[in-house]
Scaffold this active site. Structure first.
Site, PDB file in Angstrom:
ATOM      1  N   ASP A  13      24.051  24.125  37.546  1.00  0.00           N
ATOM      2  CA  ASP A  13      24.705  24.785  36.415  1.00  0.00           C
ATOM      3  C   ASP A  13      23.677  25.628  35.671  1.00  0.00           C
ATOM      4  O   ASP A  13      22.644  25.115  35.221  1.00  0.00           O
ATOM      5  CB  ASP A  13      25.293  23.711  35.489  1.00  0.00           C
ATOM      6  CG  ASP A  13      26.258  24.276  34.450  1.00  0.00           C
ATOM      7  OD1 ASP A  13      26.227  25.496  34.222  1.00  0.00           O
ATOM      8  OD2 ASP A  13      27.032  23.508  33.890  1.00  0.00           O
ATOM      9  N   CYS A  53      30.832  29.215  32.425  1.00  0.00           N
ATOM     10  CA  CYS A  53      31.023  28.027  33.270  1.00  0.00           C
ATOM     11  C   CYS A  53      32.400  27.950  33.923  1.00  0.00           C
ATOM     12  O   CYS A  53      32.516  27.997  35.142  1.00  0.00           O
ATOM     13  CB  CYS A  53      30.764  26.765  32.451  1.00  0.00           C
ATOM     14  SG  CYS A  53      29.042  26.549  31.963  1.00  0.00           S
ATOM     15  N   HIS A 103      34.650  21.603  35.386  1.00  0.00           N
ATOM     16  CA  HIS A 103      35.156  22.174  34.139  1.00  0.00           C
ATOM     17  C   HIS A 103      36.643  22.530  34.220  1.00  0.00           C
ATOM     18  O   HIS A 103      37.073  23.563  33.699  1.00  0.00           O
ATOM     19  CB  HIS A 103      34.334  23.398  33.742  1.00  0.00           C
ATOM     20  CG  HIS A 103      34.298  23.621  32.261  1.00  0.00           C
ATOM     21  ND1 HIS A 103      33.203  24.102  31.613  1.00  0.00           N
ATOM     22  CD2 HIS A 103      35.226  23.420  31.301  1.00  0.00           C
ATOM     23  CE1 HIS A 103      33.440  24.206  30.314  1.00  0.00           C
ATOM     24  NE2 HIS A 103      34.672  23.786  30.109  1.00  0.00           N
ATOM     25  N   ASP A 290      26.680  28.333  39.305  1.00  0.00           N
ATOM     26  CA  ASP A 290      27.858  29.012  38.745  1.00  0.00           C
ATOM     27  C   ASP A 290      27.482  30.318  38.062  1.00  0.00           C
ATOM     28  O   ASP A 290      28.230  31.289  38.092  1.00  0.00           O
ATOM     29  CB  ASP A 290      28.629  28.093  37.790  1.00  0.00           C
ATOM     30  CG  ASP A 290      27.781  27.513  36.663  1.00  0.00           C
ATOM     31  OD1 ASP A 290      26.539  27.685  36.680  1.00  0.00           O
ATOM     32  OD2 ASP A 290      28.357  26.868  35.772  1.00  0.00           O
ATOM     33  N   HIS A 291      26.323  30.373  37.433  1.00  0.00           N
ATOM     34  CA  HIS A 291      25.812  31.580  36.770  1.00  0.00           C
ATOM     35  C   HIS A 291      24.350  31.341  36.446  1.00  0.00           C
ATOM     36  O   HIS A 291      23.804  30.268  36.746  1.00  0.00           O
ATOM     37  CB  HIS A 291      26.608  31.902  35.495  1.00  0.00           C
ATOM     38  CG  HIS A 291      26.719  30.726  34.565  1.00  0.00           C
ATOM     39  ND1 HIS A 291      25.662  30.269  33.820  1.00  0.00           N
ATOM     40  CD2 HIS A 291      27.759  29.905  34.287  1.00  0.00           C
ATOM     41  CE1 HIS A 291      26.034  29.221  33.112  1.00  0.00           C
ATOM     42  NE2 HIS A 291      27.311  28.965  33.391  1.00  0.00           N
TER      43      HIS A 291
END
Length: 509
Positions: A13, A53, A103, A290-291
């Protein structure tokens, strides 16, 4: 025809590609990820399609861009009818399981996974819904600069609690799969929350780095003019209200690198478990994020923008018996993962999909046959009041947001995005073509109206659900203790033989 491979997806993450040695970083220490990259296919220009997210994860799971599935922000619901790679792979005969974060917001907490091994670290309700109609109001629940100011060493954190449970559960699942009698291949997704802020990590990880060796941002806040979106991000995360010192910046980056090493250790544990269970040769491993995280570049932190630090992600696919090791320089993105997984499950003979996907399979890239070179990005979360849109193709990155000046960068010449060429007469024709493409691809005004209407509904929904008896959507893992360990309804010899790995014949007294 080869046996269908198992698939292990390892997701971090807020891990920027720029923090890994496999992508040129000279500070971080990640020996396990390095070995995975050395034997795998490294996608050098991989991007998230939405640098936040929940939207990024919904895109990754569904193969569809945020505007297609209303994946606007961290309180957006993923509708049950949206097909994910969990559905596609189950349809192809796979056992699908998730350990860790995804999430999911809303009542459906499975979305194609046959089972979830843990709860999520973030809430499943609509409480984090932004309000584009009040751009000056900073949400109390949102990022602030405490993560940077208080960065450093900790003994324990909720993120450590979570990630250690995630890895323990995933490891146990791999052992269960190895000693079980389910003949299906599996797709196990293990999704950790580090190195996401707050930037706090135990002493043993902090001590892997000398403080003086921690690199500082390549581009400071004073080195470039702040665009309107960056100014809004500074407001929404209280960056202007809370100045940080150079030492606090170094502390935050030091702790982040420590968290990256923590992630690397968890990767090593899971790869070792594949070896211990005899599953390694039959398992394709994907590592991604995710980023990213800006980590102080341009004076910005966290994500929520399309600068390289926030939207470049690692993507490594390792299956030495199936794909030759190598590096892919073409621009790809996480929306491409779903069709790629289906190709892996079907050895490239992917059946016709029941829907139109935005993602394109990486199968040609994995076999050295070229492939697409394009990323489309959409951001609808905090810090903007209109759709923030991105086109990344070849060496070009174009960012458009109605009401803001356009941004145009030629990344081969300007990797740190110091020079916005949107006003350069020499780029007028290119700019005009990109603006036309944007107008043909998106109806920004209609999208803006949709986002605001959705935000209004979800805020009302959350307020209503908060009255009286509250029923939470947060996933509650169920473990049937009556079937664990030693129980009187199972013969002891049988039980011990079933639980032992490698298997033995139960002949004891």
């Amino acid at each position: 025809m080869q046996k269908k491979p198992n698939i292990l997806i390892l997701m971090a993450d807020q891990l920027t590609a720029l923090a890994l040695p496999s992508y040129g970083n000279r500070v971080s220490l990640t020996p396990h990820i390095n070995r995975l990259a050395a034997g795998g296919v490294v996608f050098e220009q991989a991007y998230t399609n939405s640098p936040l997210c929940a939207p990024s994860r919904y895109v990754f799971m569904s193969g569809k861009l945020p505007s297609r599935i209303a994946a606007y922000d961290n309180a957006s619901e993923l509708p049950s009818e949206v097909l994910t790679y969990g559905h596609y792979l189950r349809h192809a005969g796979y056992h699908t399981a998730l350990s860790g974060k995804m999430h999911f917001c809303g009542a459906d907490q499975l979305h194609g996974f046959e089972e979830r091994l843990t709860t999520d670290i973030y809430p499943a309700d609509f409480g984090w819904t932004p309000d584009w109609t009040r751009p000056q109001q900073r949400p109390s629940w949102y990022h602030n600069m405490g993560s940077v100011i208080d960065a450093g060493v900790c003994v324990r954190s909720n993120q450590l609690d979570f990630d250690e449970e995630v890895v323990f559960s995933a490891r146990q699942k791999l052992f269960d799969l190895a000693r079980g009698d389910d003949e299906r291949p599996f797709c196990l997704t293990v999704s950790l929350t580090h190195p996401h802020d707050p930037y706090a990590i135990p002493q043993r990880y902090w001590d892997r780095y000398r403080h003086e060796d921690i690199d500082m941002p390549a581009v400071g806040a004073a080195d470039v003019a702040a665009d309107p979106h960056s100014l809004r991000l500074r407001h929404v995360s209280a960056m202007d209200d809370t100045p940080v010192s150079a030492e606090q910046v170094r502390n935050a980056r030091h702790a982040y690198y420590g968290a990256v090493s923590f992630i690397d250790d968890q990767v090593g544990i899971l790869l070792e478990t594949l070896q211990e269970t005899g599953l390694a040769d039959d398992t394709i491993v994907l590592l991604l994020s995710d980023h990213g995280d800006m980590l102080g570049e341009r004076g910005l932190w966290y994500k929520m923008c399309f600068f390289e630090g926030a939207c470049r992600v690692p993507l490594i696919i390792s299956a030495p018996g199936r794909f030759a090791a190598g590096r892919v320089s073409r621009a790809v993105s996480t929306v491409d993962i779903l069709p790629t997984l289906v190709d892996m499950a079907c050895d490239g003979n992917r059946p016709e999909a029941p829907e139109i996907l935005d993602g394109r399979s990486l199968w040609p890239h994995l076999h050295g046959q070229g492939g697409h070179d394009e990323v489309i990005g959409e951001y609808f979360g905090e810090g903007t009041v209109a759709p923030l849109l991105m086109i990344r193709r070849g060496n070009i990155k174009f960012v458009h947001c109605p009401g803001d000046p356009d941004q145009l960068y030629l990344l081969d010449q300007d990797p740190h995005e110091r020079h916005n060429l949107a006003a350069d007469p020499a780029q007028a024709a290119l700019l005009a073509s990109l603006r036309l493409e944007c107008s043909q691809r998106w109806d920004s005004r209609h999208l803006q109206q949709q986002v605001i209407a959705c935000q209004r509904r979800r805020r009302f929904h959350y307020q209503a659900q908060s009255q009286g008896l509250r029923r939470a959507w947060d996933f509650q893992p169920f473990r049937d203790a009556s079937q664990q360990y030693v129980r009187s309804h199972i013969k002891l010899d049988t039980l011990e033989a079933m639980a032992r790995f490698p298997k033995v014949d139960g002949h004891g007294g």
